[in-house]
Design a protein around this motif. Structure first.
Motif, PDB file in Angstrom:
ATOM      1  N   SER A  68       0.834  -1.192   0.000  1.00 24.36           N
ATOM      2  CA  SER A  68       0.000   0.000   0.000  1.00 24.36           C
ATOM      3  C   SER A  68       0.876   1.251   0.000  1.00 24.36           C
ATOM      4  CB  SER A  68      -0.911   0.017   1.237  1.00 24.36           C
ATOM      5  OG  SER A  68      -0.122   0.114   2.419  1.00 24.36           O
ATOM      6  N   VAL A  80      -7.013   9.620  -1.292  1.00 27.18           N
ATOM      7  CA  VAL A  80      -6.754   8.730  -2.423  1.00 27.18           C
ATOM      8  C   VAL A  80      -7.684   7.518  -2.372  1.00 27.18           C
ATOM      9  CG1 VAL A  80      -5.023   7.251  -3.512  1.00 27.18           C
ATOM     10  CG2 VAL A  80      -4.362   9.491  -2.626  1.00 27.18           C
ATOM     11  N   LYS A  81      -7.907   6.981  -1.166  1.00 28.72           N
ATOM     12  CA  LYS A  81      -8.833   5.852  -1.018  1.00 28.72           C
ATOM     13  C   LYS A  81     -10.248   6.256  -1.425  1.00 28.72           C
ATOM     14  CE  LYS A  81      -6.567   3.027   2.500  1.00 28.72           C
ATOM     15  NZ  LYS A  81      -6.697   2.441   3.864  1.00 28.72           N
ATOM     16  N   THR A 116     -10.345   6.334  -5.071  1.00 29.10           N
ATOM     17  CA  THR A 116     -10.346   4.964  -5.591  1.00 29.10           C
ATOM     18  C   THR A 116     -11.752   4.365  -5.528  1.00 29.10           C
ATOM     19  OG1 THR A 116      -8.056   4.671  -4.850  1.00 29.10           O
ATOM     20  CG2 THR A 116      -9.314   2.680  -5.337  1.00 29.10           C
ATOM     21  N   THR A 117     -12.450   4.607  -4.421  1.00 29.14           N
ATOM     22  CA  THR A 117     -13.820   4.107  -4.284  1.00 29.14           C
ATOM     23  C   THR A 117     -14.731   4.707  -5.350  1.00 29.14           C
ATOM     24  OG1 THR A 117     -13.494   3.863  -1.895  1.00 29.14           O
ATOM     25  CG2 THR A 117     -15.765   3.877  -2.701  1.00 29.14           C
ATOM     26  N   SER A 171     -13.795   5.924  -8.269  1.00 24.84           N
ATOM     27  CA  SER A 171     -13.429   5.403  -9.590  1.00 24.84           C
ATOM     28  C   SER A 171     -13.992   3.997  -9.801  1.00 24.84           C
ATOM     29  CB  SER A 171     -11.909   5.395  -9.741  1.00 24.84           C
ATOM     30  OG  SER A 171     -11.306   4.506  -8.816  1.00 24.84           O
ATOM     31  N   ARG A 172     -14.052   3.203  -8.737  1.00 25.85           N
ATOM     32  CA  ARG A 172     -14.650   1.862  -8.859  1.00 25.85           C
ATOM     33  C   ARG A 172     -16.151   1.959  -9.133  1.00 25.85           C
ATOM     34  NH1 ARG A 172     -11.542  -1.136  -3.779  1.00 25.85           N
ATOM     35  NH2 ARG A 172      -9.529  -1.413  -4.843  1.00 25.85           N
TER      36      ARG A 172
END
Length: 479
Positions: free
Chosen positions: A4, A195-196, A199-200, A202-203
């Motif tokens: 990570s 960033v997380k 990322t969520t 973008s998913r």
């Protein structure tokens, strides 16, 4: 954890802090050791040199034993150093404890003093079973070294003090390292947290959910990334909407000719072929609708190939003027269902260029067809061309309904058909733009809603290079 960003960040910051702390610890240890030992050496050296100098000045001509007795009797009260008077061979004549010894001392400080200099020594003493520091100074009589005055002290207290200070520095360094790691963990969370979240989001976008929006929390790279993600989200949402509209449009365009073909096919089958007029009419409709289907399928195939970059232009020398005149004849003689008249204004001379003739024809056929389709009944379409600055500008102008301002910038995008109710896939102009781009040109669309539209194609011309005799070569299309 090392896979990570937070794990790698903590590892890198930890290694950096540890390296800096170790470097500072070594510098501190060296500085403390140097300071303590140099200070102690200067004190002992000052005493030894002072005592030897006084003896050399006021007891010249005395024997070494007499000098030794005088020096030891006149030591400073409370002298903590062990004072020894050595003969030229390095044997102890007498020391501050009243002892003498036949064992020769051969340390570096004694050898230097025997040669007339002031020497120092730090090391382990086998006689006293501890580390010592010694300073030796020569005893001189009439310019000749007759002995050595040696001051020595135990260095163990110095080592203990230095070790204690280094221990304190190690403890402070460990505390700084722990504090640095804790702060790094907080910083890593502040960096990795957004960033997380991105990322969520973008998913969610990857699954087709474009409702999620990224929140710009910081005015930095992460904030810029959030803005970029939101922009991409908007573009994907628009593309998804255009794709759905496109599918709906194409489905409608396919259904209409298929319904006509099926209807007339059933009519002809049920009614037989006895009525020649009906048969001709039905076959004409079937042929026309089939042509529409073929054109639609060809547009789809061309567009998919252009998107994949699989089509290459087969450029050869061509005369664009000749191509445009052929199109003028074609549309003038074939006519059209809307009764639109095509007027052309072309230059007299050739317009030489390197191009794929069939693809260029596809572009101008598409533009003229669109102009006719969107013109008023019995209206006019003007096809003009002009050369300037090694470029040719071909314009197709109609007097139709025009394009609304909100649609003008989007016309020509993939999957975008606009608000017009006219039939069509909306792919023709996108394909034409790609063909013109591959030829090094561009398409410009100007329109006023309710007045008409002008589409201008700009393409580069070529200049014939002169032959060896100084005259220009004849163009290939005139050979």
């Amino acid at each position: 954890m090392l896979k990570s960003i937070r794990g790698r960040l903590l590892l890198q910051i930890g290694v950096l802090l540890l390296t800096i702390i170790l470097l500072l610890e070594m510098i501190f240890a060296a500085a403390v050791s140097t300071y303590y030992f140099d200070s102690a050496r200067q004190i002992v050296q000052s005493r030894a040199v002072t005592a030897a100098t006084l003896s050399n000045q006021f007891m010249e001509g005395y024997t070494l034993q007499e000098r030794a007795r005088y020096i030891l009797e006149n030591l400073v009260p409370g002298e903590s150093s062990r004072v020894e008077v050595l003969d030229p061979e390095g044997r102890t004549v007498v020391d501050s404890y009243g002892f003498s010894s036949n064992q020769r001392i051969r340390t570096a400080d004694v050898r230097i003093a025997q040669q007339g200099g002031v020497g120092s020594y730090s090391g382990y003493s086998q006689a006293f079973r501890q580390r010592i520091m010694a300073i030796s100074s020569p005893l001189v009589s009439y310019g000749e070294v007759i002995g050595t005055l040696r001051f020595s002290v135990s260095a163990e207290p110095l080592y203990r003090e230095v070790v204690k200070l280094i221990g304190w520095s190690i403890g402070i360094g460990a505390g700084v390292l722990a504090l640095g790691v804790a702060l790094s963990l907080i910083i890593a969370r502040r960096i990795v947290g957004p960033v997380k979240e991105l990322t969520t989001i973008s998913r969610q976008m990857a699954t087709g959910d474009f409702s999620a929006k990224a929140v710009r929390k910081y005015n930095d790279e992460v904030g810029t990334l959030a803005d970029s993600l939101n922009h991409m989200n908007e573009e994907l949402s628009k593309s998804e909407k255009m794709k759905n509209d496109f599918i709906s449009t194409v489905s409608h365009e396919l259904r209409t000719p298929l319904t006509s073909i099926k209807g007339w096919g059933e009519t002809l089958v049920i009614g037989g072929l006895d009525d020649e007029d009906t048969t001709r009419l039905g076959l004409g409709v079937i042929t026309s609708e089939t042509d529409r289907l073929i054109g639609l399928v060809e547009d789809l195939l061309d567009f998919s190939k252009y998107q994949a970059g699989e089509i290459r232009m087969r450029s050869v020398p061509v005369d664009l003027n000749s191509l445009l005149r052929q199109l003028d004849l074609q549309y003038t003689h074939s006519g059209n269902k809307r009764g639109v008249t095509l007027h052309t204004l072309l230059p007299e001379g050739p317009m030489p260029m390197h191009a794929d003739l069939n693809r260029l024809k596809q572009v101008f056929v598409n533009l003229i067809d669109n102009a006719i389709k969107f013109s008023d009944l019995n209206g006019e379409v003007r096809l003009t061309a002009a050369c300037a600055d090694l470029q040719v500008r071909v314009s197709v102008q109609d007097d139709g309904e025009g394009i609304p301002a909100e649609d003008l910038e989007k016309i020509g995008r993939r999957f975008y058909k606009g608000s017009s109710k006219m039939s069509g896939s909306g792919l023709g102009l996108a394909i034409s733009k790609e063909i013109v781009r591959l030829h090094g040109g561009l398409i410009k669309i100007e329109s006023e809603y309710g007045v008409g539209t002008t589409v201008t194609v700009t393409l580069p011309l070529v200049v014939d290079e002169p032959s060896n005799d100084g005259k220009p070569d004849k163009p290939d299309w005139l050979l």
